[in-house]
Design an enzyme around this catalytic site. Sequence first.
Site, PDB file in Angstrom:
ATOM      1  N   LYS A 221       0.819  -1.212   0.000  1.00  0.00           N
ATOM      2  CA  LYS A 221       0.000   0.000   0.000  1.00  0.00           C
ATOM      3  C   LYS A 221       0.857   1.267   0.000  1.00  0.00           C
ATOM      4  O   LYS A 221       2.061   1.246   0.246  1.00  0.00           O
ATOM      5  CB  LYS A 221      -0.962  -0.008   1.191  1.00  0.00           C
ATOM      6  CG  LYS A 221      -2.123  -0.975   0.997  1.00  0.00           C
ATOM      7  CD  LYS A 221      -3.161  -0.851   2.086  1.00  0.00           C
ATOM      8  CE  LYS A 221      -4.387  -1.725   1.777  1.00  0.00           C
ATOM      9  NZ  LYS A 221      -5.412  -1.644   2.836  1.00  0.00           N
ATOM     10  N   ARG A 255      -3.564 -10.109   5.228  1.00  0.00           N
ATOM     11  CA  ARG A 255      -4.140 -10.082   3.879  1.00  0.00           C
ATOM     12  C   ARG A 255      -3.062  -9.545   2.940  1.00  0.00           C
ATOM     13  O   ARG A 255      -2.650  -8.389   3.049  1.00  0.00           O
ATOM     14  CB  ARG A 255      -5.388  -9.200   3.845  1.00  0.00           C
ATOM     15  CG  ARG A 255      -6.083  -9.146   2.496  1.00  0.00           C
ATOM     16  CD  ARG A 255      -7.322  -8.253   2.570  1.00  0.00           C
ATOM     17  NE  ARG A 255      -8.020  -8.178   1.285  1.00  0.00           N
ATOM     18  CZ  ARG A 255      -7.730  -7.323   0.316  1.00  0.00           C
ATOM     19  NH1 ARG A 255      -6.743  -6.429   0.492  1.00  0.00           N
ATOM     20  NH2 ARG A 255      -8.412  -7.323  -0.808  1.00  0.00           N
TER      21      ARG A 255
END
Length: 273
Positions: A221, A255
Amino acid sequence: MFINCKGSLVDLSTPKVMGILNCTPDSFFDGGKYKDESQLLQQAEKMLADGADFIDVGAYSSKPNADFVTETEELNRMVPVVELLIKHFPDVLISVDTFRAAVAKSSIESGAAIVNDIAAGLLDNKMLETVGQLKVPYIMMHMRGTPQTMIKLTQYDDIIKEMLFYFSERISTARDHGINDIVIDPGFGFAKTTEQNYEVLQKMELFQMTELPILAGMSRKSMIYKLLGISPQEALTGTTVLNTIALTKGAKILRVHDVKEAVETIKIVNQLF
């Protein structure tokens, strides 16, 4: 700490890995990468071989300013992929990344096991009722607004306190709808600045007061690649570092895009704690 997936109890006392399988053309990291059935199956097979406990299928990119996708389009993307995975990997535990009740319902009926909702029921007033009726585990994430508006909704007086209030209310409402197995997700990158993301990670152990499993989703991210001045494709090392920290602060599910590295991270951290 267990969740019931299709009649089998999954023990989260040892952290688990959730592999990301995006069937969207615009995901920030792997958008459009898997263009046909063979590529989807090849990636799913690799993640399972590398040790994924769950596969999280997404059909609506939730990156900041993501394009709006209609419910029909999301269904047309999601359900065939769920059916394809179940056909080739009958024992796979599929999580469906959706904030729409109709997509969740059709996906579970097609063989998925978990609903992963970025909006914790706030973007579809039928979601919690639907999940309660389906009797499946529910991952609820912290977010403000929508993927199209969240980038402007980063003003907090006390971000941790406000997130804990948010989860307290959402958990109570989910329980009222008969949802038994709940996982919370702090929502890294959702309505949070880079500095706020790191504050949430620094204090993530405080979310253990909910007495629920915590999912950490930081894979590749912007909180990593913008800080380091690199691209998402170069952010694997940073992802591994943050996953390590998250595990020490109580994360029970990672995740990730890169399953093998996450599995190895868990094995090493487990030797220390």
